[in-house]
Design an enzyme around this catalytic site. Sequence first.
Site, PDB file in Angstrom:
ATOM      1  N   GLY A  47       0.833  -1.211   0.000  1.00 46.67           N
ATOM      2  CA  GLY A  47       0.000   0.000   0.000  1.00 46.67           C
ATOM      3  C   GLY A  47       0.852   1.239   0.000  1.00 46.67           C
ATOM      4  O   GLY A  47       2.075   1.156  -0.099  1.00 46.67           O
ATOM      5  N   PRO A  97      -5.774   5.391  12.418  1.00 44.97           N
ATOM      6  CA  PRO A  97      -4.769   6.461  12.340  1.00 44.97           C
ATOM      7  C   PRO A  97      -3.369   5.918  12.597  1.00 44.97           C
ATOM      8  O   PRO A  97      -3.205   4.971  13.365  1.00 44.97           O
ATOM      9  CB  PRO A  97      -5.196   7.438  13.439  1.00 44.97           C
ATOM     10  N   GLU A 143       4.153  -2.328  -6.196  1.00 46.18           N
ATOM     11  CA  GLU A 143       4.937  -3.095  -5.212  1.00 46.18           C
ATOM     12  C   GLU A 143       4.954  -4.597  -5.472  1.00 46.18           C
ATOM     13  O   GLU A 143       5.867  -5.289  -5.008  1.00 46.18           O
ATOM     14  CB  GLU A 143       4.403  -2.825  -3.798  1.00 46.18           C
ATOM     15  N   GLU A 191      10.568  -8.292   0.054  1.00 45.78           N
ATOM     16  CA  GLU A 191      10.149  -9.679  -0.118  1.00 45.78           C
ATOM     17  C   GLU A 191       8.636  -9.760   0.033  1.00 45.78           C
ATOM     18  O   GLU A 191       8.044  -8.978   0.791  1.00 45.78           O
ATOM     19  CB  GLU A 191      10.823 -10.540   0.973  1.00 45.78           C
ATOM     20  N   GLU A 198      -0.690   1.263  -5.993  1.00 42.07           N
ATOM     21  CA  GLU A 198       0.408   0.866  -5.100  1.00 42.07           C
ATOM     22  C   GLU A 198       0.647  -0.644  -5.142  1.00 42.07           C
ATOM     23  O   GLU A 198       1.795  -1.094  -5.107  1.00 42.07           O
ATOM     24  CB  GLU A 198       0.100   1.308  -3.660  1.00 42.07           C
TER      25      GLU A 198
END
Length: 177
Positions: A76, A111, A96, A146, A92
Amino acid sequence: MPEKKHPLYQFKYCPKCGSNHFVDNNFKSKCCEDCGFIYYFNPSSATIGVIFNEKNEILVATRAHEPAKGTLDLPGGFVDMNETAEEAVIREIKEETGLDVSAAQYLFSIPNLYMYSGFEVETTDLFFLCKVDSNARFAANDDVAELKFLPLSDLNPSLFGLRSVKQGIAKIQMMNL
Ligand SMILES: [Zn+2]
């Protein structure tokens, strides 16, 4: 208990006119006594992708960079300007992992706060259940060292470096997704 510092204590000068009369306005803003500029500090939106395979294993990343380098994480990242959170989590995850998300369903938010560049960045982390083709190949890229699928029930939340992800993993373990 030590008094919590103003979140903008490191910002000494008005970002608009450069005056050093840039003073606390309230608990989350500062104002310039010279030009009247008021700067509110609000959390940034960030996304977290929750991806399962058919064995109820969750896709877990190892963080490649600080903060919390080397600890476990979920894929993310930050929401860009003029982007929806759904678009951000899809982008994202592609960056990734190389995976294409076909559907992103909002779950909950937590939060978070972490040190970046010597500054405490406040975020609102938005968790999304993301569907991917379970046969698709994936590879660790970008901020990830990884990637692997691990059984959700065996995962120890304390292995995750970021506070919100620790709490999120514990929450997901109690949900029936
Ligand atoms: Zn000013």
